[in-house]
Write a protein that holds these residues in place. Structure first.
Motif, PDB file in Angstrom:
ATOM      1  N   VAL A 191       0.843  -1.196   0.000  1.00  6.40           N
ATOM      2  CA  VAL A 191       0.000   0.000   0.000  1.00  6.40           C
ATOM      3  C   VAL A 191       0.878   1.246   0.000  1.00  6.40           C
ATOM      4  N   LYS A 225      -5.810  -0.138   2.493  1.00  7.21           N
ATOM      5  CA  LYS A 225      -6.709  -1.269   2.258  1.00  7.21           C
ATOM      6  C   LYS A 225      -6.642  -2.220   3.448  1.00  7.21           C
ATOM      7  N   LYS A 265      -0.925   3.416  -3.007  1.00  2.00           N
ATOM      8  CA  LYS A 265      -2.356   3.114  -3.045  1.00  2.00           C
ATOM      9  C   LYS A 265      -3.041   3.620  -1.773  1.00  2.00           C
ATOM     10  N   ASN A 323      -2.947  -4.101  -6.163  1.00  7.41           N
ATOM     11  CA  ASN A 323      -3.033  -3.470  -7.481  1.00  7.41           C
ATOM     12  C   ASN A 323      -4.418  -3.594  -8.109  1.00  7.41           C
TER      13      ASN A 323
END
Length: 394
Positions: A279, A287, A284, A318
């Motif tokens: 992450v 999560k 990103k 991803n």
């Protein structure tokens, strides 16, 4: 402002979502993201006040049907610099035994043979042993014995003199065993060495002297050899595929790394670590894994071991559009035979108990004794007996 992320596990959402939202509204905090699954709710709030964070969690905990409230921190833990083995994650007894043996072996200079399936972390162990040894101020040289043709591998290991063969460099070239003087050479996949290369390696280990290809002079070296393989060298010796004398020279201090199937208790820890790591590194949004997804991971057979788990989590980070990684977001390379209840209204507790009972029964059937099964599952002997009584498993 900073983001405050909450993961809330619950049994029944009746009234729970309303009560949760009411408490958050009391603190006049904006909700940045909200996702609700059958037994899991994920909040992202706009808050950086630590006191308010604590109050929110204390207010949420007593709400009926809520089982667990925790803050999700997407940070990769820093390994203590003074302990090379801290990079090897796991709490199972099988892994701790391997680490304990490696720590002791690191203090000396004896040859070490690391045994384990592909993807279990043999090179990670070898690096930790080198860094924990008196040779840590010198270099660590890894060599994959299966990646190079026989002739090229010999020139890389032993070096060569000028004119030793067509294309040889002017002045010759020193091999890794010569360059690594006072350091450590890690021979990965040593079981793939040809019998010819095995004979030359045996002499180096016995005499601690190196002779370049095409040369006549022998040069003393001071190198520690750590070898590793995922093959059964004893069987290879019996078949004449591996030299018996070299096997005993390498097998001075054997260290067996357990497969991921033998340390299932470590899977949640590893999964959360890789999730946090990717992450952050991939940029990103935060999560989290659902309880169902985690149960799925724990029950999977992992033919690729830790490396496969690492790849799976990176793939999920991803390819998951939202912030919650559920079973559908886990893209396995092979077929997973795990069967989970399809009904959305099945309580999480029931799912977990069904999986735990199934895994325990299979482990007992496979290993034939409670002690061996408990070792494979990564739990204590008394703990397994207690769970057998709970599920009426004989």
């Amino acid at each position: 402002m900073g983001a405050f992320r909450l993961r809330i596990e619950f049994e029944d959402r009746t009234g729970m979502v309303y009560d949760t939202s009411r408490i958050i509204a009391k603190y006049n905090i904006s909700i940045l993201a909200l996702e609700v699954l059958p037994n899991l709710m994920y909040f992202e709030l706009e808050c950086e006040n630590e006191e308010i964070k604590k109050k929110i969690m204390l207010d949420l905990a007593p709400i009926p049907n809520i089982k667990k409230v925790e803050e999700v921190r997407c940070t990769v833990p820093d390994a203590p610099k003074d302990d090379p083995f801290s990079s090897i994650l796991g709490e199972s007894s099988a892994l701790k035994k391997a680490i304990f043996r490696a720590r002791l072996a690191a203090e000396g200079s004896s040859t070490i043979l690391i045994l384990g399936e592909s993807g279990t972390g043999k090179e990670l162990f070898a690096k930790a042993i080198h860094l924990a040894s008196p040779r840590n101020k010198f270099s660590f040289y890894p060599v994959n014995c299966a990646a190079l043709p026989d002739t090229l591998l010999e020139s890389e290991l032993f070096g060569y003199e000028e004119g030793a063969f067509s294309g040889a460099k002017k002045g010759g070239k020193a091999g890794l065993l010569e360059i690594a003087d006072k350091g450590t050479v890690f021979l990965d996949e040593v079981g793939d060495l040809s019998l010819s290369t095995q004979a030359k390696l045996l002499r180096v280990i016995q005499e601690m002297k190196i002779r370049r290809i095409g040369g006549y002079k022998e040069k003393p070296i001071n190198v520690r050899i750590i070898a590793a393989t995922n093959r059964n060298l004893e069987k290879m010796v019996q078949k004449g595929e591996f030299r018996e004398d070299l096997y005993y020279r390498l097998n001075v201090v054997p260290i067996t790394i357990p497969s991921l199937r033998e340390r299932r208790a470590d899977i949640p820890l590893l999964a959360e670590y890789f999730l946090s790591r990717y992450v952050n590194s991939l940029g990103k949004p935060p999560k989290t894994l659902t309880a169902k997804a985690m149960a799925f991971l724990v029950n999977y057979d992992w033919p690729g071991n830790v490396r496969e788990l690492q790849n799976l989590i990176e793939r999920a980070v991803n390819l998951t559009p939202g912030r919650i990684i559920d079973i559908d977001n886990l893209h396995f390379e092979g077929h997973n035979e795990l069967e989970l209840p399809e009904m959305e209204d099945v309580p999480l507790k029931t799912i977990v108990e069904q999986l735990e009972s199934k895994v325990i029964s299979e482990a007992l059937s496979k290993h034939g004794s409670i002690r061996k099964a408990s070792k494979a599952l990564g739990i204590s002997h008394p703990a397994l007996i207690k769970k057998m009584k709970k599920y009426n498993i004989e």
